[in-house]
Design an enzyme around this catalytic site. Structure first.
Site, PDB file in Angstrom:
ATOM      1  N   ASP A 129     -39.130 -32.868 -34.802  1.00 30.89           N
ATOM      2  CA  ASP A 129     -38.265 -32.900 -33.607  1.00 30.89           C
ATOM      3  C   ASP A 129     -38.778 -31.937 -32.531  1.00 30.89           C
ATOM      4  O   ASP A 129     -39.379 -30.910 -32.841  1.00 30.89           O
ATOM      5  CB  ASP A 129     -36.828 -32.550 -34.026  1.00 30.89           C
ATOM      6  CG  ASP A 129     -35.805 -32.993 -32.995  1.00 30.89           C
ATOM      7  OD1 ASP A 129     -36.178 -33.731 -32.058  1.00 30.89           O
ATOM      8  OD2 ASP A 129     -34.633 -32.596 -33.132  1.00 30.89           O
ATOM      9  N   ASN A 178     -32.629 -43.989 -32.677  1.00 31.64           N
ATOM     10  CA  ASN A 178     -33.624 -43.853 -31.603  1.00 31.64           C
ATOM     11  C   ASN A 178     -33.807 -45.159 -30.813  1.00 31.64           C
ATOM     12  O   ASN A 178     -34.343 -45.147 -29.703  1.00 31.64           O
ATOM     13  CB  ASN A 178     -34.983 -43.386 -32.148  1.00 31.64           C
ATOM     14  CG  ASN A 178     -34.997 -41.939 -32.603  1.00 31.64           C
ATOM     15  OD1 ASN A 178     -35.700 -41.577 -33.554  1.00 31.64           O
ATOM     16  ND2 ASN A 178     -34.232 -41.070 -31.939  1.00 31.64           N
TER      17      ASN A 178
END
Ligand code: IPE
Ligand code: IPE
Ligand code: MG
Length: 247
Positions: free
Chosen positions: A21, A69
């Site tokens: 991330d 996502n």
């Protein structure tokens, strides 16, 4: 002495999972587009894969794209998918040279066709490699994984193949994407976020969690070694007392 030498090779995690991330924030700090961060994240993928293979870690799972996502802007999704195709294509030879098997978990059929094809091709070309397994979590949702497992078990009950009384943890393990992969002992999440984001919920029942502020494109071998050493210094009690574990 390199920090690597402080790693106890007898106590290596068999399986490390990483939530990669912080690519977007990394790019923003440099005044660049988010995709610039994703592109620069590829080197960290390469470094971590290499470091794990060199040490003797048997499974490395990388969370590359969650089902959530898909809610990102279309152009970012497209750029990510293109990056995925080109990276898999470029890296297949390196995976073979290093005896690394590629596999993937998630709703793979929801990937764009070119992406799916490239992925299947790389999985097939590396399927006999033995040193380490690299697992890409793509279009992955742990809740979906569990729902699918429940559906399959429900069907088996309906067809009389299994009695509900006989359902055990193993029945569920047999139905999840990772049925042939041991649970991760260590999870690393970069970028300072302290959450799991729908990743390996079943599998992480007893995983040690390691969070770092480092943004994914800046994550490298040394920090992976730090995480492993941190893990090795923990006492995994599995519900027992410290005294029981020590004896
Ligand atoms: C991780 O970086 C990569 C993916 C989720 C595909 P992000 O894109 O989430 O980066 P941040 O969290 O916005 O910085
Ligand atoms: C999680 O990262 C998924 C991947 C690393 C691929 P996100 O950046 O999408 O997670 P949230 O939504 O901020 O928790
Ligand atoms: Mg993020």
């Amino acid at each position: 002495m390199s920090i690597k030498e402080n790693i106890n090779l007898e106590k290596l995690p068999v399986h490390i999972a990483i939530i990669m991330d912080g690519n977007g924030r990394w790019a923003k700090k440099k005044g660049e587009m988010r995709i610039f961060g994703h592109k620069n994240g590829v080197k960290a993928v390469r470094d971590c894969t290499e470091a794990c293979a060199e040490l003797g870690v048997k499974f490395l799972t990388l969370y590359a794209f969650s089902t959530e996502n898909w809610n990102r802007p279309k152009f970012e999704i497209n750029a990510l998918m293109e990056l995925l195709v080109s990276t898999i294509n470029k890296e297949t030879k390196t995976l073979n040279d290093n005896d690394i098997r590629l596999t993937a978990i998630g709703d793979l059929e929801s990937l764009p066709k070119s992406c799916y094809r490239e992925l299947m091709n790389a999985i097939d070309k590396t399927k006999n490699n033995k040193r380490m397994t690299l697992v890409l979590a793509l279009s992955y949702s742990s809740r979906t994984e569990i729902v699918e497992a429940v559906k399959n078990i429900g069907e088996a009950v309906k067809e009389g193949k299994i009695d509900p009384k006989d359902i055990t943890e193993q029945t569920i393990i047999d139905q999840i994407y990772t049925s042939d992969i041991p649970d991760p002992e260590l999870l690393i999440r970069t970028s300072g976020e302290h959450r799991i984001s729908n990743f390996l919920l079943w599998q992480m029942a007893y995983t040690e969690l390691y969070f770092t502020e480092t943004l994914w494109p800046d994550f490298g071998k040394e920090e992976l070694y730090d995480a492993i050493i941190d893990y090795q210094n923990r006492e995994r009690r599995f519900g027992m007392t410290s005294e029981q574990v020590k004896n």
